[in-house]
Every structure is written in structure tokens, then in C-alpha cells.
Write an enzyme that holds these catalytic residues in place. Sequence first.
Site, mmCIF file in Angstrom:
data_model
loop_
_atom_site.group_PDB
_atom_site.id
_atom_site.type_symbol
_atom_site.label_atom_id
_atom_site.label_comp_id
_atom_site.label_asym_id
_atom_site.label_seq_id
_atom_site.Cartn_x
_atom_site.Cartn_y
_atom_site.Cartn_z
ATOM 1 N N CYS A 1 4.965 -95.316 124.846
ATOM 2 C CA CYS A 1 6.151 -96.141 124.008
ATOM 3 C C CYS A 1 5.393 -97.170 123.420
ATOM 4 C CB CYS A 1 7.070 -96.363 124.758
ATOM 5 S SG CYS A 1 8.182 -95.039 125.652
ATOM 6 N N HIS B 1 10.720 -105.237 123.299
ATOM 7 C CA HIS B 1 10.790 -103.883 123.647
ATOM 8 C C HIS B 1 12.249 -103.259 124.226
ATOM 9 C CE1 HIS B 1 9.025 -99.774 124.703
ATOM 10 N NE2 HIS B 1 9.333 -100.071 126.133
ATOM 11 N N GLU C 1 10.096 -108.046 131.073
ATOM 12 C CA GLU C 1 9.843 -108.717 129.694
ATOM 13 C C GLU C 1 10.306 -110.018 129.640
ATOM 14 O OE1 GLU C 1 9.872 -107.163 125.164
ATOM 15 O OE2 GLU C 1 11.345 -106.181 126.343
ATOM 16 N N LYS D 1 16.841 -101.583 119.597
ATOM 17 C CA LYS D 1 16.875 -100.322 120.193
ATOM 18 C C LYS D 1 18.529 -99.936 120.544
ATOM 19 C CE LYS D 1 12.495 -99.431 122.470
ATOM 20 N NZ LYS D 1 11.860 -100.715 122.189
ATOM 21 N N HIS E 1 15.848 -95.489 121.516
ATOM 22 C CA HIS E 1 14.577 -95.553 121.833
ATOM 23 C C HIS E 1 13.748 -94.507 121.340
ATOM 24 C CE1 HIS E 1 10.824 -96.576 123.482
ATOM 25 N NE2 HIS E 1 11.011 -96.477 124.921
ATOM 26 N N PHE F 1 4.575 -95.907 129.640
ATOM 27 C CA PHE F 1 4.557 -95.352 130.859
ATOM 28 C C PHE F 1 3.020 -95.433 131.048
ATOM 29 C CE2 PHE F 1 8.136 -92.380 131.923
ATOM 30 C CZ PHE F 1 9.230 -93.423 131.855
#
Length: 412
Positions: free
Chosen positions: A163, A303, A314, A334, A339, A400
Site C-alpha cells: 500500500c 495513511h 500512525e 480513505k 483504500h 504490508f
Amino acid sequence: MEKVVITGLGAITPIGNNIDDFWQALISGVSGAGPITKFDTTKFKTKFACELKNFDPLNHIEKSEARKYDLFTQYALVAVEEAIRQSNINFEQLNRNRIGVIWGSGNGGIGTFEQQVREYVLGDGTPRFSPFFIPKMIVDIAPGIISIKYGLRGINYATVSACATSNTAIIDAFNYIRWGKADMIITGGSEAPITESSVGGFNASKALSTRNENPAGASRPFDINRDGFVMGEGAGAIILESYEHAVKRNAPIIAEIVGGGMAADAYHLTGTHPEGEGAYLGMLATLEDANLAAHEIDYLNAHATSTPQGDISELKAAERVFGKESKLHISATKSMTGHLLGAAGAVEAIACIKAVQTDIIPPTINSTEIEPEFKDSFNFTLHTAQRKQVNYAMSNTFGFGGHIATTVFRKF
């Protein structure tokens, strides 16, 4: 080193199939979530996603060509077409040996892969695969097709960092131009992940929201009741070029990119570091690259996928960078687009670029009860867009494997 500017943007998203519609929906707080129409979700835990609306590739691509491309490549071509048009590019007048494409996707042609393997498994065992199977599926085909369409013979490759993918692509493009290795690079990312295996796989890892009774309100970043992310699809395209090159061809300059930083959590297969170590290092690296102090950032596009641990880590990282009572404007777009995985960085970079261009910060929708530990640290721009002078905007992306990529854009 060369100054690098943005001269064109293109987007195809769940809340708008062009830049103007996307931005208007974003600042209006429109959710792109709804029931999945691409496959039967009866037996799936999650039955909704942020799909594109009214998308017809044949409005942009010849039918004979479109059948050779997976959706993720079709999305890329449509977004790039808009960015080129906005940038007023006439390739015939430019040195195409100095123009490149760096494009990313996390999953590539996953829909093509599913379809071809399903036909093989359900058949008589004879491997009747399409001659287009491999070139439709591989991630690097999107930048390849873009370069073929426009005859661009410069730097050309794909990035894959889950991502964080398209932010990684943007940073690479930025670096090659400022190092003098290219005059212009088309960059960004595309993703078409709303498929059985993708939704099923993310369900198995407990990453997706299962708020099936309220899709539009399911993505709620930073909220104490968040339960996972909402899958999205689409593409974002950005034209980067050296300032000198842009001025020479009288290009419309939208904004400037001034920094990019990458790091790693080095912690877990899919989970973020609980203290946000990688995110902290990535933001610091970006500020250093841009020669900025933390207090100079006016807006952070987080994010913020709406996962329980990811959002917390975050925010911990952001507190370390910006301070516990910075009141920095943060928003999680998002909550509207879903996403977009490998395309998220490009679409969110565009949100940052539009914020510095218009002095409007898009909102975070759906979130009503912010994590108590952080509610006084930041301005989460809840529910309604806010007008504020935005000289610098930062965009975070995490993937990831612990991949971190962060960019900073400046008002021109």
C-alpha cells in the site's frame, strides 16, 4: 539538483472519474462505498466496497486494445490520459528519450489471474490459457503500455511496496528528475482489487470492515469503533517534470514536490509497529529531504486505513514528529475513497496537491469518537472541509511488509 514541479493530474476513483469530480466529492464529504456488484458476496464476510461508478473503458480505449488489458491497466491509461491533457503535453515537440514512466500496483492483474485459473480448474485439465494471460497479469505491464501508447523511451519500470507502492513510484520519479536523469516522468498507481480472492484474503486476515449494514459509514479512521478498512479501486496519475523543462514549454505548474522519504517498520508480516517506528522514521526522512521543520507542515493526509492498530501507531508516530499538542490539520480521505491499496498513495498525493493549490483541507468523514489519547493533539478535520492556507502538505503511505513512503508538496 533540479527543482521538480507537478504540471498534470488525472484520477479515476470511487467518488469521481476525473480530477474535478473527485476533488469536489472529496471536499463535500461524499462516501464511495456501497454493495459489491462485481461478484456474488453471499458467502463473504464483507459484502461492500468502494467501486468505480459508470466506468466504461471503451470511452477511452479501442475495444480491440481493451481486451488485452486487465482493469488495473485500463484504469492507469484513463488517469494518465487526463493528466497529459491537463499538462498540455505535445510529445511530438519533446525529447521522448528523456520522458519516462514509473508506475505502481500492489496486486496487478489479480482479476485476470482469477479468471484464467478458474477456467483451467473448471475445465477438462487442458491448459487453454489466453496468450494475453501473462502480459495482462504482470504488474510492470501498466508502465509498459503507457510508454508504448505515447512512444516514451525514458526510464520505465513498476514499483511494488504493497500500500506504499504509488508513493514509492512518486519518490523514485522525483529523484530521477532532480538528479537530471529525466526531463519528465508520468507516475502514479492503479489497482483493481475488488475480486473474490482479494476480498476473501483480506477478510481472512481480519483487515476489512464487516459493517455490512452501513457501507457508507464503515470507514471511520481514528474512531474508537473502527473495525477495518473498506476496499477501493481506481488510479491516480501525476506528471512530474523539471522546473526548467516546464517553463520552457510554458506548462501549467500546479505545485512543487520538495521531499520524499522511505523507511521500514521491520516488525511484522502485516501489522504496523505498535509505536509507529517506521512511520516516524519515514516522516523524519521526508522533512530532512525537504529541508523543513515539522511545524512548517500545514496538512497531513494520513495513511489511516481505519484498522484498530494501524491508526494508533500512525498517530503515535505523528505525535513524536509534530508534538502532542500541535493541532496539525490531519485528514483521512480513505474514509471517502476507501483504500485503493497500491493506488492509494497517488490518489492521496493528488488530494495533497489540490489542498496546496486551493487552500482547502478535505475532511475525515464518519468518525465521531476519536481515540481519547489523541483527540487534543491534532485537528482531525472532522465531517467538513476547512479553509486554511496550505503551503506544505505531507502524504503518508504504509504497506504490508513494513514499507513506509512519505512525500511533501509545496504551494507554487
